[in-house]
Design a protein around this motif. Sequence first.
Motif: not given
Length: 70
Positions: A7-8, A39, A41-42, A46-49, A62, A66
Motif C-alpha cells: 500500500l505504501h 505505483h 500512490i505516485e 497516499d489514499d489511492w486504495y 491501514a 488514512h
Amino acid sequence: MAKKFPLHPMHPERICWGCDHYCPKDSMQCGNGSSRTQHPIELLGDDWYTVGDWGIEVPEVANESHSVPQ
C-alpha cells in the motif's frame, strides 16, 4: 501465487509495478517496453486504495490511519 501488493512502498519510483516481478526500473524482466509502470500512490496519492475497486484486501489498521475526514 501473486505477491502481496504494498500500500505504501518506501521508494515506488525505483520499481516497475507492471507485474509480479517488481523489477528495478533499469532492469525489467517482462520486456514491457522502455518505461516502467508507476505505483498508484505516485498517481493518486497516499489514499489511492480508498478510491475504486483495486481487488486487494486492505487491513483495518491501514483504513483507520488514512481515513478521509468528513
